[in-house]
Design a protein around this motif. Structure first.
Motif, mmCIF file in Angstrom:
data_model
loop_
_atom_site.group_PDB
_atom_site.id
_atom_site.type_symbol
_atom_site.label_atom_id
_atom_site.label_comp_id
_atom_site.label_asym_id
_atom_site.label_seq_id
_atom_site.Cartn_x
_atom_site.Cartn_y
_atom_site.Cartn_z
ATOM 1 N N LEU A 1 -62.761 20.809 16.758
ATOM 2 C CA LEU A 1 -61.969 21.967 17.182
ATOM 3 C C LEU A 1 -61.848 23.031 16.103
ATOM 4 O O LEU A 1 -61.705 24.218 16.410
ATOM 5 C CB LEU A 1 -60.548 21.522 17.556
ATOM 6 N N ALA A 2 -61.907 22.610 14.842
ATOM 7 C CA ALA A 2 -61.609 23.527 13.728
ATOM 8 C C ALA A 2 -62.333 24.868 13.835
ATOM 9 O O ALA A 2 -61.696 25.918 13.685
ATOM 10 C CB ALA A 2 -61.879 22.847 12.387
ATOM 11 N N PRO A 3 -63.642 24.885 14.099
ATOM 12 C CA PRO A 3 -64.306 26.197 14.159
ATOM 13 C C PRO A 3 -64.023 26.976 15.441
ATOM 14 O O PRO A 3 -64.417 28.142 15.536
ATOM 15 C CB PRO A 3 -65.801 25.837 14.076
ATOM 16 N N LEU A 4 -63.337 26.372 16.408
ATOM 17 C CA LEU A 4 -63.160 27.021 17.717
ATOM 18 C C LEU A 4 -61.773 27.630 17.921
ATOM 19 O O LEU A 4 -61.518 28.264 18.937
ATOM 20 C CB LEU A 4 -63.415 26.003 18.844
ATOM 21 N N VAL A 5 -60.871 27.374 16.978
ATOM 22 C CA VAL A 5 -59.487 27.844 17.144
ATOM 23 C C VAL A 5 -59.192 28.918 16.081
ATOM 24 O O VAL A 5 -60.001 29.116 15.167
ATOM 25 C CB VAL A 5 -58.490 26.656 17.017
ATOM 26 N N PRO A 6 -58.028 29.615 16.160
ATOM 27 C CA PRO A 6 -57.705 30.614 15.138
ATOM 28 C C PRO A 6 -57.821 30.023 13.718
ATOM 29 O O PRO A 6 -57.535 28.842 13.507
ATOM 30 C CB PRO A 6 -56.246 30.983 15.457
ATOM 31 N N THR A 7 -58.246 30.865 12.766
ATOM 32 C CA THR A 7 -58.581 30.407 11.411
ATOM 33 C C THR A 7 -57.489 29.542 10.766
ATOM 34 O O THR A 7 -57.771 28.496 10.210
ATOM 35 C CB THR A 7 -58.844 31.626 10.498
ATOM 36 N N ARG A 8 -56.255 30.014 10.854
ATOM 37 C CA ARG A 8 -55.136 29.299 10.215
ATOM 38 C C ARG A 8 -55.033 27.862 10.757
ATOM 39 O O ARG A 8 -54.853 26.918 10.011
ATOM 40 C CB ARG A 8 -53.839 30.079 10.488
ATOM 41 N N LEU A 9 -55.173 27.732 12.074
ATOM 42 C CA LEU A 9 -55.089 26.419 12.700
ATOM 43 C C LEU A 9 -56.317 25.572 12.343
ATOM 44 O O LEU A 9 -56.205 24.378 12.062
ATOM 45 C CB LEU A 9 -54.970 26.585 14.221
ATOM 46 N N GLY A 10 -57.481 26.204 12.324
ATOM 47 C CA GLY A 10 -58.707 25.497 11.953
ATOM 48 C C GLY A 10 -58.624 24.930 10.545
ATOM 49 O O GLY A 10 -59.038 23.792 10.289
ATOM 50 N N GLN A 11 -58.056 25.714 9.642
ATOM 51 C CA GLN A 11 -57.907 25.225 8.260
ATOM 52 C C GLN A 11 -56.938 24.051 8.203
ATOM 53 O O GLN A 11 -57.137 23.100 7.447
ATOM 54 C CB GLN A 11 -57.405 26.358 7.356
#
Ligand SMILES: [Fe+2]
Ligand SMILES: [Fe+2]
Length: 252
Positions: free
Chosen positions: A182-192
């Protein structure tokens, strides 16, 4: 990150289907996914606590464990308390003592106490992200996943404990695989944030598996394969609703 994920991909019998990822990365599903993730962090802490209360620690240590989790449970199940106050409750004050009759002692206790501490920290971190995104907490029904796995646990000891630990390993491993996907598919902050969770969830998976092996006193491969099959079916088949550990939602 690849070296962290490879053993987990080998352990899991199926990858998360593309259909689940498509649904889970839709902005309109962010709310339910975050709230369900939040509750999963608490449940991870609770099931580790239940394990050591049931199998490893003395009565007073068990009471201290209950008191440790209570503010988190009050917030989640009774909507009592301010979420920011939970920051004060992330440490366990009492030293855990093994029960006299417990054959499963220090290793189980140490690994599970660290795991609980980390899950409670993750719980708080999810709340921080929800606050940033203006997502208020509400009740969300839980998915069939953990129930579906645990319903196959054998009912005599030490097989019960071994099976529960194997289920714990699958739940942690699947979380890890989904955070990475999921990390690359969600908003950057959440992905990190998801990426930051990988390391501890990968260790949790390994800890559960190692404990299961050492407590079984025999090869657990057959049980690992058995639960792997059940887990794969829960992931592969269609599910009523989207949740962090759901199958592909039927509406998709
Ligand atoms: Fe966690
Ligand atoms: Fe975990």
């Amino acid at each position: 990150m690849q070296s962290l994920l490879q053993p987990i991909r080998n352990f899991l019998q199926v990858e998360t289907p593309a259909g689940w990822l498509t649904e889970a990365s839709k902005p309109e599903n962010l709310e339910v996914l975050l709230i369900d993730h939040l509750v999963c962090e608490l449940k991870a802490a609770q099931s580790a606590m239940l394990l050591i209360r049931r199998y490893a620690v003395d009565e007073a240590s068990g009471q201290a464990l209950l008191a440790w989790l209570k503010p988190f449970e009050d917030f989640t199940y009774r909507q009592v308390g301010e979420w920011r106050d939970l920051a004060r409750h992330q440490k366990l004050s009492k030293h855990m003592l093994p029960r006299n009759d417990a054959p499963y002692s220090h290793d189980l206790i140490d690994k599970m106490v660290l795991l609980i501490k980390e899950e409670l920290h993750h719980f708080y971190q999810v709340l921080e992200i929800m606050a940033e995104l203006n997502i208020p907490y509400r009740n969300v029904s839980s998915s069939r996943y953990a129930r579906g796995l645990l319903s196959h646990v054998r009912t005599h000891e030490p097989a019960t404990l071994v099976d529960k630990l194997i289920c714990g390993a699958y739940i942690e491993a699947r979380s890890c695989e989904r955070f990475a996907a999921l990390a690359p598919l969600v908003p950057t902050r959440l992905g990190q944030f998801y990426e930051s969770l990988l390391r501890s969830e990968a260790r949790h998976y390994q800890d559960y598996l190692t404990l299961a092996e050492s407590l079984a006193g025999e090869s657990i491969q057959q049980r690992v394969d058995y639960f792997g099959q059940i887990e794969a079916d829960l992931i592969r088949t269609s599910d009523d609703e989207l949740r962090f550990h759901s199958g592909v939602p039927a509406a998709a």
